[in-house]
Scaffold this active site. Structure first.
Site, PDB file in Angstrom:
ATOM      1  N   LYS A  22       0.848  -1.208   0.000  1.00 44.14           N
ATOM      2  CA  LYS A  22       0.000   0.000   0.000  1.00 44.14           C
ATOM      3  C   LYS A  22       0.874   1.246   0.000  1.00 44.14           C
ATOM      4  O   LYS A  22       0.696   2.151  -0.807  1.00 44.14           O
ATOM      5  CB  LYS A  22      -0.901  -0.003   1.248  1.00 44.14           C
ATOM      6  CG  LYS A  22      -1.503   1.363   1.579  1.00 44.14           C
ATOM      7  CD  LYS A  22      -2.388   1.339   2.807  1.00 44.14           C
ATOM      8  CE  LYS A  22      -1.744   1.629   4.122  1.00 44.14           C
ATOM      9  NZ  LYS A  22      -1.419   3.030   4.440  1.00 44.14           N
ATOM     10  N   ASN A  23       1.819   1.304   0.936  1.00 38.50           N
ATOM     11  CA  ASN A  23       2.564   2.551   1.112  1.00 38.50           C
ATOM     12  C   ASN A  23       3.525   2.833  -0.041  1.00 38.50           C
ATOM     13  O   ASN A  23       3.891   3.986  -0.262  1.00 38.50           O
ATOM     14  CB  ASN A  23       3.293   2.552   2.462  1.00 38.50           C
ATOM     15  CG  ASN A  23       2.309   2.722   3.612  1.00 38.50           C
ATOM     16  OD1 ASN A  23       1.150   3.057   3.395  1.00 38.50           O
ATOM     17  ND2 ASN A  23       2.770   2.478   4.831  1.00 38.50           N
ATOM     18  N   CYS A 118      -4.695  12.937  12.421  1.00 36.23           N
ATOM     19  CA  CYS A 118      -5.497  11.720  12.354  1.00 36.23           C
ATOM     20  C   CYS A 118      -5.379  10.991  13.679  1.00 36.23           C
ATOM     21  O   CYS A 118      -4.696  11.465  14.597  1.00 36.23           O
ATOM     22  CB  CYS A 118      -5.091  10.844  11.182  1.00 36.23           C
ATOM     23  SG  CYS A 118      -3.561   9.985  11.404  1.00 36.23           S
ATOM     24  N   ARG A 123       0.592  14.651  12.991  1.00 37.46           N
ATOM     25  CA  ARG A 123       1.136  14.417  11.649  1.00 37.46           C
ATOM     26  C   ARG A 123       1.182  15.675  10.778  1.00 37.46           C
ATOM     27  O   ARG A 123       0.518  15.760   9.739  1.00 37.46           O
ATOM     28  CB  ARG A 123       0.373  13.279  10.956  1.00 37.46           C
ATOM     29  CG  ARG A 123       0.351  12.021  11.779  1.00 37.46           C
ATOM     30  CD  ARG A 123      -0.299  10.863  11.089  1.00 37.46           C
ATOM     31  NE  ARG A 123       0.513  10.329  10.000  1.00 37.46           N
ATOM     32  CZ  ARG A 123       0.143   9.306   9.245  1.00 37.46           C
ATOM     33  NH1 ARG A 123      -1.020   8.731   9.445  1.00 37.46           N
ATOM     34  NH2 ARG A 123       0.927   8.864   8.287  1.00 37.46           N
ATOM     35  N   ASP A 308       4.234   0.588  12.127  1.00 39.56           N
ATOM     36  CA  ASP A 308       3.032  -0.013  11.535  1.00 39.56           C
ATOM     37  C   ASP A 308       2.848  -1.479  11.933  1.00 39.56           C
ATOM     38  O   ASP A 308       1.845  -2.088  11.563  1.00 39.56           O
ATOM     39  CB  ASP A 308       3.068   0.097  10.001  1.00 39.56           C
ATOM     40  CG  ASP A 308       2.936   1.535   9.525  1.00 39.56           C
ATOM     41  OD1 ASP A 308       2.654   2.420  10.345  1.00 39.56           O
ATOM     42  OD2 ASP A 308       3.127   1.775   8.312  1.00 39.56           O
ATOM     43  N   ARG A 400      -8.676  -0.205   4.196  1.00 43.86           N
ATOM     44  CA  ARG A 400      -7.686   0.745   3.684  1.00 43.86           C
ATOM     45  C   ARG A 400      -6.395   0.022   3.326  1.00 43.86           C
ATOM     46  O   ARG A 400      -5.691   0.429   2.414  1.00 43.86           O
ATOM     47  CB  ARG A 400      -7.328   1.776   4.763  1.00 43.86           C
ATOM     48  CG  ARG A 400      -8.296   2.887   4.971  1.00 43.86           C
ATOM     49  CD  ARG A 400      -7.663   3.941   5.875  1.00 43.86           C
ATOM     50  NE  ARG A 400      -6.346   4.307   5.374  1.00 43.86           N
ATOM     51  CZ  ARG A 400      -5.331   4.715   6.125  1.00 43.86           C
ATOM     52  NH1 ARG A 400      -5.446   4.822   7.426  1.00 43.86           N
ATOM     53  NH2 ARG A 400      -4.168   5.015   5.585  1.00 43.86           N
TER      54      ARG A 400
HETATM   55  C1  UD1 Z   1       1.369   6.304   3.215  1.00 42.77           C
HETATM   56  C2  UD1 Z   1       2.564   5.990   4.030  1.00 42.77           C
HETATM   57  O1  UD1 Z   1       3.632   5.684   3.506  1.00 42.77           O
HETATM   58  N1  UD1 Z   1       2.403   5.997   5.354  1.00 42.77           N
HETATM   59  C3  UD1 Z   1       3.510   5.627   6.211  1.00 42.77           C
HETATM   60  C4  UD1 Z   1       4.434   6.816   6.368  1.00 42.77           C
HETATM   61  O2  UD1 Z   1       3.648   7.895   6.879  1.00 42.77           O
HETATM   62  P1  UD1 Z   1       4.253   9.363   6.848  1.00 42.77           P
HETATM   63  O3  UD1 Z   1       5.072   9.526   5.637  1.00 42.77           O
HETATM   64  O4  UD1 Z   1       3.118  10.305   7.062  1.00 42.77           O
HETATM   65  O5  UD1 Z   1       5.158   9.333   8.149  1.00 42.77           O
HETATM   66  P2  UD1 Z   1       6.487  10.145   8.419  1.00 42.77           P
HETATM   67  O6  UD1 Z   1       7.670   9.236   8.233  1.00 42.77           O
HETATM   68  O7  UD1 Z   1       6.454  11.394   7.619  1.00 42.77           O
HETATM   69  O8  UD1 Z   1       6.329  10.492   9.957  1.00 42.77           O
HETATM   70  C5  UD1 Z   1       7.372  10.296  10.891  1.00 42.77           C
HETATM   71  C6  UD1 Z   1       7.251  11.330  11.983  1.00 42.77           C
HETATM   72  O9  UD1 Z   1       7.578  12.597  11.456  1.00 42.77           O
HETATM   73  C7  UD1 Z   1       6.578  13.532  11.771  1.00 42.77           C
HETATM   74  N2  UD1 Z   1       6.512  14.510  10.654  1.00 42.77           N
HETATM   75  C8  UD1 Z   1       6.341  14.046   9.386  1.00 42.77           C
HETATM   76  C9  UD1 Z   1       6.261  14.923   8.340  1.00 42.77           C
HETATM   77  C10 UD1 Z   1       6.360  16.298   8.600  1.00 42.77           C
HETATM   78  O10 UD1 Z   1       6.292  17.148   7.699  1.00 42.77           O
HETATM   79  N3  UD1 Z   1       6.533  16.724   9.876  1.00 42.77           N
HETATM   80  C11 UD1 Z   1       6.618  15.853  10.931  1.00 42.77           C
HETATM   81  O11 UD1 Z   1       6.778  16.261  12.072  1.00 42.77           O
HETATM   82  C12 UD1 Z   1       5.304  12.696  11.913  1.00 42.77           C
HETATM   83  O12 UD1 Z   1       4.288  13.351  12.647  1.00 42.77           O
HETATM   84  C13 UD1 Z   1       5.854  11.455  12.599  1.00 42.77           C
HETATM   85  O13 UD1 Z   1       5.961  11.686  13.964  1.00 42.77           O
HETATM   86  O14 UD1 Z   1       5.476   6.487   7.272  1.00 42.77           O
HETATM   87  C14 UD1 Z   1       5.017   6.161   8.600  1.00 42.77           C
HETATM   88  C15 UD1 Z   1       6.256   5.912   9.459  1.00 42.77           C
HETATM   89  O15 UD1 Z   1       6.927   4.792   9.037  1.00 42.77           O
HETATM   90  C16 UD1 Z   1       4.091   4.967   8.539  1.00 42.77           C
HETATM   91  O16 UD1 Z   1       3.546   4.749   9.814  1.00 42.77           O
HETATM   92  C17 UD1 Z   1       2.950   5.193   7.560  1.00 42.77           C
HETATM   93  O17 UD1 Z   1       2.230   3.999   7.363  1.00 42.77           O
HETATM   94  C1  PEP Z   2      -0.416   4.851   9.240  1.00 45.98           C
HETATM   95  C2  PEP Z   2      -0.604   4.180   8.107  1.00 45.98           C
HETATM   96  O1  PEP Z   2      -0.987   4.726   6.916  1.00 45.98           O
HETATM   97  P1  PEP Z   2      -1.211   6.291   6.560  1.00 45.98           P
HETATM   98  O2  PEP Z   2       0.125   6.943   6.632  1.00 45.98           O
HETATM   99  O3  PEP Z   2      -1.719   6.236   5.161  1.00 45.98           O
HETATM  100  O4  PEP Z   2      -2.192   6.836   7.560  1.00 45.98           O
HETATM  101  C3  PEP Z   2      -0.371   2.722   8.017  1.00 45.98           C
HETATM  102  O5  PEP Z   2      -0.273   2.212   6.882  1.00 45.98           O
HETATM  103  O6  PEP Z   2      -0.285   2.057   9.070  1.00 45.98           O
END
Ligand code: UD1
Ligand code: PEP
Length: 423
Positions: A22-23, A118, A123, A308, A400
């Site tokens: 998915k990701n 969320c 996030r 995850d 999802r």
């Molecule tokens: C669609 C997808 O691929 N989702 C994955 C992606 O989410 P996602 O890409 O949203 O997660 P991030 O790696 O960005 O988040 C890591 C941390 O950084 C923080 N952060 C992130 C971006 C930002 O601009 N500012 C900030 O502070 C977030 O709140 C979190 O605490 O990686 C996460 C961490 O492995 C996984 O749990 C999600 O399943």
């Molecule tokens: C947190 C997840 O996905 P998303 O970043 O799309 O919310 C997930 O795949 O567990």
């Protein structure tokens, strides 16, 4: 709204095929916006998140055709007639922010709704925005939308992420592929989904080095072409289903599984007393007789233990001999499964970013619900190991990220079915 009914089970035996990630697919699909030529993704998972990304790309004027029962996605962004990603779609899925970098890089402008928080945490997307600014983007936040411009095109630059972010690395990587000159991304995420994205972009003509390490170097090119790319195996679906024989006993082969995708997770399972063997076709997981042992877990960016898989691992540790401590270091509010597991007889004490789990001999079935995807599947795993019936509601979270979860588990002997409330 559908529910999942799980009845406590004996050992599980057989094979479970693992789908494309998915990701990975959620970042590969927006990569179509970088090119005028078609992008074909094979091994795509059949999930509601993929349908949401399809709707978002279509709303921008891209063509997305689903073939081979959804396993192949043919994407084309020949003529985008809209550069605004609307709140109504973006709010459904945070990965929607991944259209920002590609649209801006190719056409010099984009307007994308802020996704909002969320259930698992606030996030923010500040790092996505800062990385794009380092490439020369001019950004303004107005009415809940990011208005982005790069009139003369993006320009290569150096950006060091203050914390590792998967999504921000993906956005920056895609944008930098079409920026003028060289971009260096430091403290970049190293997840297999980043490697998969880089490989796909390279097939489209991008010049990228260092994916899978903390420093990624991108030499921008003028245009990207078409490509066909297979989506990497879903390591989170893999880890989830590895826990099914771990929690119920038995022997299950996860087809398409590879240890390098889930190394830190495998180490913990083995410490807990679960056997794992890599075969030519996948990973075999077995547990016979004895209860698993308690282990401590800390979630970290790849190659660490994935956040995850934290909820699902907690379900296993609820049945372990001894006391385990799980520390959640990625998301501030990712223990919502704990109160539901407690309803099933688990002994869990959540204190800040830590959860202390004292294993019990047997969990008990109960009606439960969860507010996020991985929490929901952790309750299914717990239900498989519990005495009696467990009904997991709010199945839309599950849909999802897991395709045909009940069929896959039924295939190895689990007593699980989807119950429709409609009738
Ligand atoms: C669609 C997808 O691929 N989702 C994955 C992606 O989410 P996602 O890409 O949203 O997660 P991030 O790696 O960005 O988040 C890591 C941390 O950084 C923080 N952060 C992130 C971006 C930002 O601009 N500012 C900030 O502070 C977030 O709140 C979190 O605490 O990686 C996460 C961490 O492995 C996984 O749990 C999600 O399943
Ligand atoms: C947190 C997840 O996905 P998303 O970043 O799309 O919310 C997930 O795949 O567990």
């Amino acid at each position: 709204m559908d529910s999942i009914l799980v009845t406590g089970n004996g050992p599980l035996n057989g094979q479970i095929p693992i789908a494309g990630a998915k990701n990975a697919c959620l970042t590969l699909m927006p990569a179509t916006l970088l090119s005028e030529e078609p992008l074909t993704l094979t091994n795509a998972p059949r999930l509601s998140d993929i349908r949401t990304m399809t709707a978002l790309l279509q709303s921008l004027g891209a063509e997305v055709t689903s073939m081979n029962e959804g396993k192949v996605l043919a994407l084309s962004s020949h003529g985008l007639d809209n550069h605004k990603a609307d709140y109504d779609i973006v709010r459904k899925m945070r990965a929607s922010i991944l259209v920002l970098g590609p649209m801006l890089a190719r056409d010099g402008h984009a307007v994308v709704s802020l996704p909002g928080g969320c259930a698992i945490g606030a996030r923010p997307v500040d790092l996505h925005l800062k990385a794009l600014e380092a490439l020369g983007a001019e950004l303004e936040l107005k009415d809940g939308y990011v208005h982005a411009k790069a009139p003369g095109g993006l320009k290569g630059g150096t950006f060091e992420f203050p914390i590792v972010s998967v999504g921000a690395t993906e956005n920056a990587l895609m944008a930098a592929s079409l920026a003028k000159g060289t971009t260096v991304l430091k403290n970049a995420a190293r997840e297999p989904e980043i490697v998969d994205l880089a490989q796909c972009l390279r097939r489209m003509g991008a010049q990228i080095d260092g994916e899978g390490t903390s420093t990624i170097t991108i030499q921008g090119v003028d245009r990207l072409g078409g490509a066909t790319h297979p989506v990497v195996t879903d390591r989170i679906e893999l880890g989830t289903f590895m826990l099914a024989p771990a929690i119920c006993g038995g022997r299950v082969e996860l087809l398409g599984g590879r240890r390098d995708l889930v190394g830190a997770f495998c180490d913990k399972l083995e410490q807990a007393g679960v056997e794992i063997e890599e075969t030519e076709t996948g990973l075999v997981v077995a547990r016979n007789g004895n209860r698993v042992r308690a282990v401590d877990v800390v979630t970290e960016p790849y190659p660490g233990f994935p956040t995850d898989l934290q909820a699902q691992m907690m379900a296993l540790l609820c049945t372990a001999e001894g006391t385990s401590v799980l520390e959640e270091k990625i998301f501030e509010n990712r223990f919502m499964h704990a109160p539901e597991l407690i309803r099933m007889g688990a002994q869990i004490d959540v204190h800040g970013g830590h959860a202390t789990v004292t294993g019990v001999e047997k969990l008990k079935g109960a009606p439960v619900m969860a507010t996020d995807l991985r929490a929901s599947v952790s309750l299914i795993l717990a239900g498989l190991a519990a005495e009696g019936e467990t009904v997991v509601s709010r199945v839309y979270h599950l849909d999802r990220g897991y395709e045909r979860v009940e069929e896959k588990l039924q295939g190895v002997g689990a007593r699980i079915e989807r119950v429709s409330d409609r009738g």
